[in-house]
Motif scaffolding. Structure first.
Motif, short mmCIF file in Angstrom:
data_model
loop_
_atom_site.label_atom_id
_atom_site.label_comp_id
_atom_site.label_asym_id
_atom_site.label_seq_id
_atom_site.Cartn_x
_atom_site.Cartn_y
_atom_site.Cartn_z
N TYR A 8 0.84 -1.20 0.00
CA TYR A 8 0.00 0.00 0.00
C TYR A 8 0.87 1.25 0.00
CZ TYR A 8 -4.33 -2.58 0.94
OH TYR A 8 -5.41 -3.42 0.84
N ASN A 11 3.52 1.58 -3.39
CA ASN A 11 3.01 2.04 -4.67
C ASN A 11 1.51 2.30 -4.58
OD1 ASN A 11 2.30 2.47 -7.36
ND2 ASN A 11 3.84 1.05 -8.11
N PRO A 12 1.12 3.42 -3.98
CA PRO A 12 -0.30 3.72 -3.81
C PRO A 12 -1.08 3.78 -5.13
CG PRO A 12 1.04 5.23 -2.50
CD PRO A 12 1.98 4.43 -3.36
N ALA A 13 -0.44 4.18 -6.20
CA ALA A 13 -1.13 4.27 -7.49
C ALA A 13 -1.54 2.88 -7.99
CB ALA A 13 -0.25 4.96 -8.53
N ALA A 14 -0.68 1.91 -7.80
CA ALA A 14 -1.01 0.54 -8.21
C ALA A 14 -2.18 0.01 -7.39
CB ALA A 14 0.20 -0.37 -8.05
N LYS A 16 -4.42 1.77 -5.87
CA LYS A 16 -5.61 2.54 -6.24
C LYS A 16 -6.29 1.91 -7.46
CE LYS A 16 -7.21 7.15 -7.41
NZ LYS A 16 -6.85 8.55 -7.67
N ALA A 17 -5.50 1.38 -8.38
CA ALA A 17 -6.07 0.72 -9.56
C ALA A 17 -6.86 -0.52 -9.16
CB ALA A 17 -4.96 0.36 -10.54
#
Length: 145
Positions: A8, A11-14, A16-17
Motif C-alpha cells: 500500500y 506504490n499507492p497508485a497501483a 488505487k487501480a
C-alpha cells in the motif's frame, strides 16, 4: 513470517487501480454473501492466510453462518449451498486454477444458467480481483493482525 514490504505504501497508485476494481464489484448486482464466499474460496485455494482471515471475518459480519464457512472448502459434499452459489464456486475454482484445465466447458455449462451476461462479467472480475489481492498478500507476506 515477516512482511517483505507494505505494498500500500510502496506504490499507492497501483493499489488505487485494484481498489477501482473493488469499487466496480461493489456496484455490481452480485449478492454480498456470494461475493464473500467467492473471495474466501479463491483465497483458500491460493493459501492466502491474510485474505482467508479477512473474508471469513467479513462474511460473518455479513451474516454468514459458521457451518457454511467451515465447509466451504468441501462445498460439493454439503447441502448448504444454493445452485447459484455452487455454480459460482465451480467458476471460481476453474478461474483460480486456470493453468490446470484452462476453464473447462463443464465449468461454463454449470455457471451459464445461473448468471446473466453482465453478472458473468462481474463474477469473473471478482474472481480475477481476489486472485490479484492474493498474489499481493502472498508475495509480500502480508499476515493477519
Amino acid at each position: 513470517m515477516e512482511q517483505r514490504l507494505d505494498f500500500y505504501k510502496a506504490n499507492p497508485a497501483a493499489i488505487k487501480a485494484v481498489l477501482g476494481l473493488e469499487e466496480r464489484i461493489g456496484k455490481s448486482g452480485l449478492e454480498k454473501p456470494l461475493v464473500e464466499l467467492v473471495r474466501l474460496r479463491a483465497s483458500q485455494i491460493n493459501g492466502c492466510a491474510y485474505c482467508i482471515d479477512l473474508h471469513t471475518t467479513d462474511a460473518r459480519k455479513g451474516g454468514e453462518n459458521d457451518r457454511r464457512l467451515a465447509t466451504l472448502s468441501a462445498w460439493r459434499e454439503t447441502p448448504f449451498f444454493t445452485d447459484r452459489e455452487r455454480a459460482a464456486l465451480a467458476w471460481t475454482e476453474a478461474l483460480t486454477l486456470v493453468a490446470q484445465d484452462h476453464v473447462p466447458d463443464a465449468a461454463w455449462e454449470a455457471v451459464r444458467p445461473h448468471f446473466s451476461d453482465a453478472e458473468l462479467v462481474d463474477l469473473t472480475l471478482l474472481i480475477a480481483t481476489i486472485n490479484s489481492w492474493n498474489r499481493f498478500a502472498i508475495s509480500f507476506r502480508k499476515t493477519p493482525a
